[in-house]
Every structure is written in structure tokens, then in C-alpha cells.
Enzyme design. Sequence first.
Site, short mmCIF file in Angstrom:
data_model
loop_
_atom_site.label_atom_id
_atom_site.label_comp_id
_atom_site.label_asym_id
_atom_site.label_seq_id
_atom_site.Cartn_x
_atom_site.Cartn_y
_atom_site.Cartn_z
N HIS A 281 -2.72 7.06 2.13
CA HIS A 281 -2.41 6.31 0.91
C HIS A 281 -3.65 6.25 0.01
O HIS A 281 -4.75 5.93 0.47
CB HIS A 281 -1.93 4.90 1.24
N ASP B 42 1.55 -1.88 -2.14
CA ASP B 42 2.12 -0.65 -2.71
C ASP B 42 2.92 0.13 -1.68
O ASP B 42 3.95 0.73 -2.00
CB ASP B 42 1.00 0.22 -3.29
#
Length: 384
Positions: free
Chosen positions: A190, A343
Amino acid sequence: MFNKQSTTVLRKVFLGFKYFSTNVKPKTGIVMLNMGGPERLDQVHDYLFKIMTDRDMIQLPIAQDVLGPWIAKRRTPKVQKMYEEIGGGSPILKWTKLQGKLLCDKLDKESPQTAPHKSYVAFRYVTPFTNDAFTELEKDGVEHAILFSQYPQYSCATAGSSFNEIYRYYKERKFPDHLKLSIIDRWGTHPLLVKCFADLIRKELEQVPEDKKNSVIILFSAHSLPLKTVNRGDAYPSEVGATVQLVMSELNFEYPYQLVWQSKVGPLPWLGPMTDEAIKTYVQQGRKSFIVVPIAFVNEHIETLHELDIDYCKDLAKEVNVDFIRRVPTPNDHPLFIQALSDIVKAHLKRKLPILPKFLTRCPHCVNDNCIDSKQWFSKVCRI
């Protein structure tokens, strides 16, 4: 008579009360899966016993039901001493609770349609256990539980063991009809996780003396695996390597670096090079300045606070005459890390895919019968 402005203020006050009142039923539960660590010395034996008898975590060559308990009993005094040296217990529960709270606070603001959110800690080898998390979650009436592995890189021995334990829990009882279940099983690439590690590394690099900056080596240290586990096809080594490459790309590859491995247990061959052996060898080569990065850990625990800080950065560094060595902190409550967690969850909800095909695929040479039963069960019950 209320005007438009006062009505807006009252609405905000009401919503604030709604989301933070302990009487409000959480809509979305974030189940944070991790190994855990003993908070007290009297928990150490049971913690080791559970690890050494868990065939998902470790497979002993013979008589694990006998040899595992013996190893746990034999290692308990040594490990208790290690915990004494870092303050008497592991801080992993403290950090996991804080990370969960900060994550849910952020999700309540950024994803109001799935709010209120509540985090639940599900440790594998020490309280709160999996059954503790799901007992509380069901009592709260959660509508959607997201199983969020806190191992960024997936391994059958770590995240896999936690998922298998959830399957075993519900194997003995009826799965709630109202509960939606979905999985976040890996997230080592990520972008915000990468930026978080890069930021933490930059801060430590700022401490390197000018005359050492041209010779410093960044050592990315991760928990090792037995080679037989790697050879079965465990994804962990490649996923850790992917994280390392992205972090170094964020740092523009300005420094030499090496992925190394720590925490080997027992006489069987493990994935190397080992962190301590790498430090020794680099010193022999004339390289004596290091930044050590715990690239597979997201919060402080015994493997960072003792193995890296005391065993390597203190004792070993003194033994082999290291000129400079610093250990990068784990992400803990770093703002970029908390935003990364948020997120990841939001992207998971938006994707509308409760479980990824990779998770449902066994290793090519899998020998764990429990693994296939677990994956088949998750494929049936997971939904968003």
C-alpha cells in the site's frame, strides 16, 4: 424558533453524540488479527505453549504434542527474563488498541455510511483471543465484520493461523445469519504504508554523522521462516521483498540495502541471511554503519524491543565494534500509517469483493488439511 445555523449546530452535536456514545450499536466491526504478546510474566509459559503446539505456526519434526510443551517449559525462564528487560511485558496490545481506535475515529468521519465503526482485537496466543473478539462482536450486534490482518505481508504461519482459528471457532457453533464477513489478508504494497516506512527511515538517516553517510547500509529485518515452509510456496518472502523495493524506490535508492531475517528457532534450516550474521559479516567487510528497519512489524513488541534493540543494536554492535547503528521505530500511531489503515478499509468496502482469489488459493505444496477446509468455509460465508 431555531434558525438554519442553529439547526446545523444541533445536528452536528447530535451526530457527535451518536457516534461516540457507548450505547450506540456499531455497524461495522474491524477485527484486528495478530499474534499478540504477554503483558505479564505469568502469561509467558501459556503464550509459548500455544505457539509451540500450533501446527499452523510451526511444525516440529516429531511428536509435537510432546516436544512442543517441553520446549515451551524449557524456554519460559529465558523468555521471561527478556520481557523483564523490556519493562515486564509486551506493549503490542496497547498499540493495537490505539491503532484500532484511531482507525475507527477516522473511518467514522471518512466513511459515514458504514459508521459507527468499532475495533476488536483478536490475538492468536494470548488474551484477547479470537473467541473473545467474536463473543463481544456478536453481543454488540455488528452487521459487518472485516477481518483485518495486522501482518502486512501474508504468511500461512501467521495470518493463516489467525484465519484458521476463526474457522475453527465457528466450526463449533452456528454462524450468525445477520453477520456479513469479509477479509483484508495482505497490504504490504500500500502506497501510504510505503511512505510511512520511508518517512521513519529518513528521520533515522538524519542522525547519521556526515562522515558515515557514504558507508551506511539499510538492513530491512523481517521474521524468518523455516525453509520447508518457504519451499511449500508461502508468499511471505516475496511479499516482504516487494515492500522493501517500494520503500527503497520512495528513497530513490540512495543507499545500499539488504533484506535480512531474524527470530530463527530450532536447528532446522531457516530463510537467511540472518540479521545478526549479516551485521557481523558486513563489519568484517569494513562496513560498520547501519540503519535497521523492522519492515514486517507494525507495532513494537519483543522482537523489536529486545531482539533488535538489545541483542543486535546494543550487545552485538558492541561485540563487533560497529561505528553507528540505529533502529527505525515501527509504524505504531504514525499519521501516515493510520491513514493507510483507513484507506485500505475504504478501498476494501468500495471494491465489493469480500475475499480475494489469492487468499482462497493454497500453496502449491500445502500439507495442512485444515487449510483447505478453512478456505472453503470462508468462500461460502464471506459477503459484503
